[in-house]
Write a protein that holds these residues in place. Structure first.
Motif, PDB file in Angstrom:
ATOM      1  N   TRP A  74      -7.597   3.269  -0.858  1.00 32.43           N
ATOM      2  CA  TRP A  74      -6.895   3.813  -2.018  1.00 32.43           C
ATOM      3  C   TRP A  74      -5.986   2.784  -2.675  1.00 32.43           C
ATOM      4  CZ3 TRP A  74      -8.524   8.374  -3.664  1.00 32.43           C
ATOM      5  CH2 TRP A  74      -9.109   9.261  -2.752  1.00 32.43           C
ATOM      6  N   ASN A  75      -5.735   2.998  -3.956  1.00 31.32           N
ATOM      7  CA  ASN A  75      -4.801   2.136  -4.682  1.00 31.32           C
ATOM      8  C   ASN A  75      -3.358   2.372  -4.247  1.00 31.32           C
ATOM      9  OD1 ASN A  75      -4.979   4.776  -6.060  1.00 31.32           O
ATOM     10  ND2 ASN A  75      -3.517   3.898  -7.508  1.00 31.32           N
ATOM     11  N   CYS A  77      -0.655   5.095  -1.580  1.00 29.28           N
ATOM     12  CA  CYS A  77      -0.591   6.132  -0.545  1.00 29.28           C
ATOM     13  C   CYS A  77       0.860   6.347  -0.152  1.00 29.28           C
ATOM     14  CB  CYS A  77      -1.470   5.746   0.654  1.00 29.28           C
ATOM     15  SG  CYS A  77      -0.979   4.183   1.433  1.00 29.28           S
ATOM     16  N   ARG A  93      -2.461   8.626  -5.837  1.00 31.96           N
ATOM     17  CA  ARG A  93      -3.625   8.300  -5.010  1.00 31.96           C
ATOM     18  C   ARG A  93      -4.851   8.754  -5.827  1.00 31.96           C
ATOM     19  NH1 ARG A  93      -3.868   8.436   0.755  1.00 31.96           N
ATOM     20  NH2 ARG A  93      -1.983   9.719   0.756  1.00 31.96           N
ATOM     21  N   ARG A  94      -5.322   7.877  -6.670  1.00 35.17           N
ATOM     22  CA  ARG A  94      -6.343   8.278  -7.623  1.00 35.17           C
ATOM     23  C   ARG A  94      -7.573   7.373  -7.628  1.00 35.17           C
ATOM     24  NH1 ARG A  94      -5.467   9.533 -14.120  1.00 35.17           N
ATOM     25  NH2 ARG A  94      -7.665   9.302 -14.711  1.00 35.17           N
ATOM     26  N   TYR A  95      -7.376   6.118  -7.283  1.00 36.97           N
ATOM     27  CA  TYR A  95      -8.457   5.148  -7.413  1.00 36.97           C
ATOM     28  C   TYR A  95      -8.911   4.641  -6.045  1.00 36.97           C
ATOM     29  CZ  TYR A  95      -6.828   5.089 -12.235  1.00 36.97           C
ATOM     30  OH  TYR A  95      -6.451   5.459 -13.509  1.00 36.97           O
ATOM     31  N   LEU A  96     -10.204   4.514  -5.894  1.00 37.22           N
ATOM     32  CA  LEU A  96     -10.785   3.897  -4.703  1.00 37.22           C
ATOM     33  C   LEU A  96     -11.192   2.468  -5.049  1.00 37.22           C
ATOM     34  CD1 LEU A  96     -13.010   6.844  -3.420  1.00 37.22           C
ATOM     35  CD2 LEU A  96     -11.013   5.877  -2.241  1.00 37.22           C
ATOM     36  N   CYS A 143      -3.220   0.180   1.130  1.00 43.13           N
ATOM     37  CA  CYS A 143      -2.183   0.364   0.113  1.00 43.13           C
ATOM     38  C   CYS A 143      -0.834   0.088   0.769  1.00 43.13           C
ATOM     39  CB  CYS A 143      -2.241   1.782  -0.452  1.00 43.13           C
ATOM     40  SG  CYS A 143      -2.729   3.069   0.730  1.00 43.13           S
ATOM     41  N   ARG A 455     -13.744   7.682   3.746  1.00 45.35           N
ATOM     42  CA  ARG A 455     -12.374   7.994   3.339  1.00 45.35           C
ATOM     43  C   ARG A 455     -12.301   9.478   3.032  1.00 45.35           C
ATOM     44  NH1 ARG A 455      -9.578   4.953   5.700  1.00 45.35           N
ATOM     45  NH2 ARG A 455      -9.489   2.732   5.190  1.00 45.35           N
ATOM     46  N   GLN A 457     -10.325  12.823   1.314  1.00 43.96           N
ATOM     47  CA  GLN A 457      -9.480  13.271   0.208  1.00 43.96           C
ATOM     48  C   GLN A 457      -8.053  13.524   0.708  1.00 43.96           C
ATOM     49  OE1 GLN A 457     -10.259  17.286  -1.020  1.00 43.96           O
ATOM     50  NE2 GLN A 457      -9.930  16.804  -3.183  1.00 43.96           N
ATOM     51  N   THR A 463      -5.485   5.383   6.823  1.00 40.36           N
ATOM     52  CA  THR A 463      -5.113   5.019   5.459  1.00 40.36           C
ATOM     53  C   THR A 463      -3.612   4.803   5.297  1.00 40.36           C
ATOM     54  OG1 THR A 463      -6.969   6.196   4.462  1.00 40.36           O
ATOM     55  CG2 THR A 463      -5.063   5.827   3.072  1.00 40.36           C
TER      56      THR A 463
END
Length: 473
Positions: A74-75, A77, A93-96, A143, A455, A457, A463
């Motif tokens: 994740w971008n 966390c 937490r929106r982009y992988l 992250c 990964r 959700q 993570t």
């Protein structure tokens, strides 16, 4: 920014993460080792009771061939709570971020508008990574407090076997900011990196340089103890190396590092693939002793004798199957450590309430070089590959697993193919685990690709870094 303005999937404490709503989808990277099909990010329905439970429900291709998608993350966390001095307004937490281990490209997928439909929004090419950070072969994403930490196995283009290290990326723009290290010390090989956030300590591990791994295990290098066999300790804020801990040269390939989720703790685990002394595999426990960091072997798993006629060429002369610990994962409550033995087919569960003295409390077998153990949903179908990438739900009740290690290594140890499969296990809170018979995406569900990291959700056990022990701090 107040905690009420934060993304609800940024958790102040491990307890907050455990108590949050469970995942309903999982993301898995899928790749074609031959480089003839596009690699992809896939989406799996993991919500019990759903009509598509255990099925692939989303798919997003990468635009180029030959990436070999491997690890991703994740971008942003829960470590966002330690972003002092950084603008985190609107951070989510929106982009992988999905690196190609062979291409060195990095793909950014947006899963915010619809978690079931990842959308490619940016590509950072390998030349940019090389130019700005002097690294290649990007591997692991974490992250972190200063940006997205990206471990890399190789040096800059033209110096592929140069020192590996960590590149920093911006949380919001995903621009490559540069190399994280300011003083490397004796570190050359790289693999994984994570940290004790509140101790200002980063721990990194060692696999090997690209030429040592990209065509499979090189027997001469392995038997000569030339692969990585140490872990390194760094000043997290300064990027300065301060201690190397050698695990013993026979302990070849120190891979996944799993620190305690307690932000005040000073211990963790690292898995070792193989011992050249006896073909066993091991897990070491690191800990701080005064001003010094130490590591001790706390788990040893022996090789299994086998009929040479049943073994691939790489193992025939040994007459045994080494376990090959290729992943470990620690539950968010720090109670259970899971250990994947990719070649024997075992997934082991240890109670690590006392991390210096793990106790095995559960084990299942699926796949394996010799056993080819089947899944309960398809008891007559032998399986290739073995438990490889692991992921644990934040509440510790579910363990997910896929079966491919790395394209060339798959072919070396499973020369008749590994196929593609994913399993889910339900965890007994007192120890032990059982297969979910209704969850078994496999084969053509993945369109002829192999599957690697998972990964979940809203975050998972490998993570997030938590910044506080108590929610009211």
């Amino acid at each position: 920014m107040s905690s009420t303005d934060m993304d609800p999937t940024f958790y102040r404490t491990a307890a907050d993460a455990i108590g949050a709503p469970p995942e309903t989808v999982a993301y898995i990277v899928a790749f074609d080792p031959a480089g003839q099909k596009n690699d992809a990010v896939t989406v799996i329905d993991v919500k019990p009771g759903s009509k598509t439970y255990g099925r692939v429900i989303g798919w997003a291709d990468t635009p180029a061939l030959g990436n070999e998608l491997h690890h991703f993350g994740w971008n942003a966390c829960s470590s966002a709570y330690k972003h002092e001095g950084h603008n985190i307004h609107g951070l989510q937490r929106r982009y992988l971020l999905v690196p190609g281990l062979r291409s060195s490209n990095i793909y950014v997928f947006d899963v915010g508008p619809d978690p079931r439909k990842p959308k490619l929004v940016k590509t950072i090419d390998g030349k940019t990574l090389s130019k700005k950070a002097s690294y290649s072969r990007p591997h692991t994403i974490h992250c972190g407090p200063d940006g997205v930490f990206l471990t890399c196995l190789g040096g800059a283009e033209g110096d592929d076997d140069g020192p590996g290290g960590v590149a920093l990326l911006d949380h919001n723009t995903f621009d490559v900011l540069g190399a994280w290290e300011t003083e490397r010390g004796p570190q050359h090989f790289h693999y994984d990196a994570w940290w004790h956030l509140n101790q200002n300590v980063l721990i990194s591990s060692e696999w090997g340089s690209p030429s040592m791994i990209e065509k499979g295990v090189v027997p001469e290098l392995l038997l000569g103890n030339k692969y990585g066999h140490a872990i390194h300790f760094w000043d997290l804020a300064a990027g300065k190396h301060f201690q190397r801990v050698d695990l013993g040269e026979e302990h070849q390939m120190a891979l996944e590092v799993r620190p305690s989720h307690d932000p005040e703790a000073t211990w963790g685990f690292v898995g070792v693939v193989i011992s050249t002394k006896d073909l066993s595999a091991a897990v070491f426990h690191w800990f701080r002793d005064g001003d010094t960091w130490k590591a001790e072997k706390v788990i040893s798993i022996p090789a299994e004798p086998a009929d040479p006629d049943l073994l691939p060429p790489a193992l025939k002369s040994f007459g045994a199957v080494p376990p090959f610990i290729t992943d470990i994962d620690l539950s968010v409550d720090d109670k259970f450590l899971y250990v994947s033995c990719w070649t024997t087919g075992d997934l082991k569960q240890y109670d690590v309430s006392d991390p210096a003295h793990p106790v095995e409390v559960g084990s299942v077998r699926i796949g394996g070089v010799v056993s080819r153990a089947a899944h309960p949903a398809k008891p007559s179908m032998p399986l290739s590959g073995g438990p490889q990438m692991l992921e644990i739900s934040r509440d510790g009740k579910r363990v997910y697993c896929t079966n491919s290690l790395y394209g060339s290594w798959d072919d070396q140890f499973y020369p008749d193919g590994v196929g593609a499969w994913m399993v889910k296990l339900d965890v007994n809170p007192d120890g032990g685990m059982t297969f979910d018979k209704d969850f078994f995406p496999h084969g053509e569900e993945f369109r002829g690709l192999r599957v690697h990291q998972i990964r979940l959700q809203g975050g998972d056990a490998s993570t997030d870094s938590y910044c506080y022990r108590q929610s009211d701090v």
